[in-house]
Design an enzyme around this catalytic site. Structure first.
Site, PDB file in Angstrom:
ATOM      1  CB  THR A 155      -0.922   0.052   1.243  1.00 30.05           C
ATOM      2  OG1 THR A 155      -0.103   0.164   2.410  1.00 30.05           O
ATOM      3  CG2 THR A 155      -1.803  -1.180   1.372  1.00 30.05           C
ATOM      4  CG  HIS A 156       0.510   4.318   1.366  1.00 30.80           C
ATOM      5  ND1 HIS A 156      -0.291   5.439   1.305  1.00 30.80           N
ATOM      6  CD2 HIS A 156      -0.074   3.494   2.281  1.00 30.80           C
ATOM      7  CE1 HIS A 156      -1.294   5.304   2.169  1.00 30.80           C
ATOM      8  NE2 HIS A 156      -1.192   4.127   2.759  1.00 30.80           N
ATOM      9  CB  SER A 277      19.384   1.064 -25.207  1.00 30.09           C
ATOM     10  OG  SER A 277      20.235   2.156 -25.433  1.00 30.09           O
ATOM     11  CE  LYS A 283      17.804   0.926 -19.961  1.00 28.15           C
ATOM     12  NZ  LYS A 283      17.781   2.316 -20.327  1.00 28.15           N
ATOM     13  CG  ASN A 285      14.802  -0.258 -22.478  1.00 28.20           C
ATOM     14  OD1 ASN A 285      15.376  -0.348 -21.394  1.00 28.20           O
ATOM     15  ND2 ASN A 285      15.277   0.432 -23.491  1.00 28.20           N
ATOM     16  CD  GLN A 322     -18.982  13.174 -42.299  1.00 29.23           C
ATOM     17  OE1 GLN A 322     -19.965  12.910 -42.967  1.00 29.23           O
ATOM     18  NE2 GLN A 322     -18.050  14.017 -42.703  1.00 29.23           N
TER      19      GLN A 322
END
Ligand code: ARG
Length: 460
Positions: A155-156, A277, A283, A285, A322
């Site tokens: 939570t949070h 990348s 990387k 991604n 339209q």
């Protein structure tokens, strides 16, 4: 410039006006719906005696040949015509001569376009439901596989209590179940046929609107001709429902992105669903999840667009309507591609069970259970909450967790603790003791999975 009207005009339409007014560049996707509507219309016209059977057959054969030729790419739909309705009718007259001019008896382009859009969106509701069904099947399979894959629940975005991956995925399962049923509701409400409403005030011909409706698979005819040609509620409902689907996919995408990050490493996306990348060789991604999240705005835009288009329109048809098409088509295509890609992405990802479990262990996610332990030994909950708070503080200072503290350390803070505290706060206990319906414990989850199994098999 080829138009179905012009009798009362003494001048040619200005070319810019013609271009601005024309819709064929986007309503040509309706050629199937438009022809199906025309076939149903002439079938009905013959049944009520407005056309002879020979005329009906000639028109239907002509329309069928147009359909075949469009599908076989023998008949290109050209911008020479204002809209798909004009294109089909003019081509028909071209092919079968004067009898083709009878097709439009008792019909207006206003009820015609209302029909085409309804037929089109009606199919799309089913298509989207099929894609949601496939996503739910994938989720169901993953849930079955991860009943004991422990992970932190948040939570949070702070670790809160341990759950399982099955339980976490089950939350999305519920969202997609609601999305599916929302679409069914829309279908049920919109599946009434506007054809036969004419321009706005019905017609003087003795049309059998019930017959037309049933030929086209509708539950029946719409009941007010002015509403029929100007109702776009079903588009608003559909785009609202699509926006909710996208919002769910976007939240889920956000989690996939977080889980796939180096810091979390709860999952690894398959190479086939990742991108690299051009500069950073290391990387990998999560572009698909990011794009799904990113495309959500397009669908919201379509909803805002149609709501805004409709808000000031007097009854009945206005040309503003339209504008209902392009954004809607884009939104529907977006939802369909996002659903399909998202399903493929989660079907192929790898779950790193150990990383998930370790993360759940390291965030005091069992603190509530430690408090419950004290409550079960007679300590009032508010006191228990404060005692566990002191324990957590102690752990943070000593770089310990509730599992790695010694019993003596426990007792130093509260003498009620005994050896069985370790069993009581183990992750397995924390999860498996939560067995009320809807909770993450396996017993509860198995019941839900059974219900989901039943639910999915009833959909097919
Ligand atoms: N292209 C129009 C639309 O999409 C079709 C209906 C035209 N009706 C008319 N009276 N101009 O709404």
């Amino acid at each position: 410039m080829a138009q179905l009207w012009g009798g009362r005009f003494t001048k040619e339409t200005d070319q810019l006006v013609y271009n601005f007014n024309a819709s064929i560049s986007f309503d040509q996707v309706f050629y199937r719906q438009d022809i199906a509507g025309s076939i149903a219309h002439v079938t009905m016209l013959a049944k009520v005696g407005i056309l002879t059977d020979t005329e009906k057959t000639q028109i239907i054969n002509g329309l069928t040949s147009i359909l075949e030729d469009i599908e076989n790419q023998k008949l290109p739909i050209t911008s020479e015509y204002e809209d798909i309705h004009s294109f089909v009718e003019a081509t028909l007259i071209d092919r079968i001569g004067d009898v083709g001019k009878k097709l439009h008896t008792g019909r207006s382009r206003n009820d015609q376009v209302a029909l085409d859009m309804k037929l089109y969106t009606r199919d799309e509701i089913k298509n989207i439901q099929t894609l949601i069904y496939e996503l739910m099947q994938t989720l169901h399979k993953l849930m079955n596989e991860h009943l004991d894959t422990y992970m932190p629940g948040f939570t949070h975005l702070q670790k809160a209590q341990p759950v399982t991956l099955a339980h976490h995925l089950g939350a999305y399962m519920e969202m997609f179940k609601r999305d599916y049923s929302r679409l069914t509701d829309i279908y049920e409400r919109m599946n009434y046929c506007p054809l036969g409403s004419g321009a706005l005030a019905g017609t003087t011909y003795p049309l059998d609107r019930e017959l037309t409706a049933s030929l086209l698979g509708f539950y029946g005819p719409t009941l007010n001709s002015m509403d029929s040609v100007s109702d776009r509620d079903y588009i608003i409902e559909l785009l609202s429902s699509c926006s909710t689907i996208m919002m769910h996919l976007s939240r889920f995408s956000e989690e996939v992105i977080i889980w796939n990050s180096n810091e979390y490493s709860f999952i690894e996306l398959d190479d086939s669903y990742s991108t690299g990348s051009s500069i950073m060789p290391q990387k990998k991604n999560p572009d698909i999840a990011e794009l799904v999240r990113g495309k959500t705005g397009r669908v919201y835009a379509a909803l805002t667009h149609i709501l805004t288009t409709m808000k000031g329109l007097p009854l009945a048809y206005n040309k503003d309507m339209q504008e209902d098409k392009e954004f809607t088509f884009d939104a529907l295509d977006t939802v369909k591609s996002c659903l399909a890609l998202f399903t493929g992405m989660i079907a192929t990802l790898t779950v790193k069970k150990e990383a998930m479990a370790n993360s759940a262990k390291n965030g005091f996610t069992n603190a509530t259970d430690a408090a419950d332990y004290l409550v079960n030994h007679g300590v009032p909950f508010r006191d228990a909450h404060s005692i566990i708070g002191q324990l957590v503080l102690f752990c943070i200072e000593q770089n310990l967790s509730l599992d790695t503290m010694t019993l003596d350390q426990y007792k130093a803070i509260c003498p009620v603790f005994e050896e069985d505290i370790f069993e009581a706060i183990s992750m397995k206990t924390c999860v498996e003791r939560r067995n009320t319906i809807g909770a993450p414990g396996q017993e509860a989850m198995k019941k839900v999975l059974k219900m989901n199994e039943q639910y999915l098999s009833n959909l097919v």
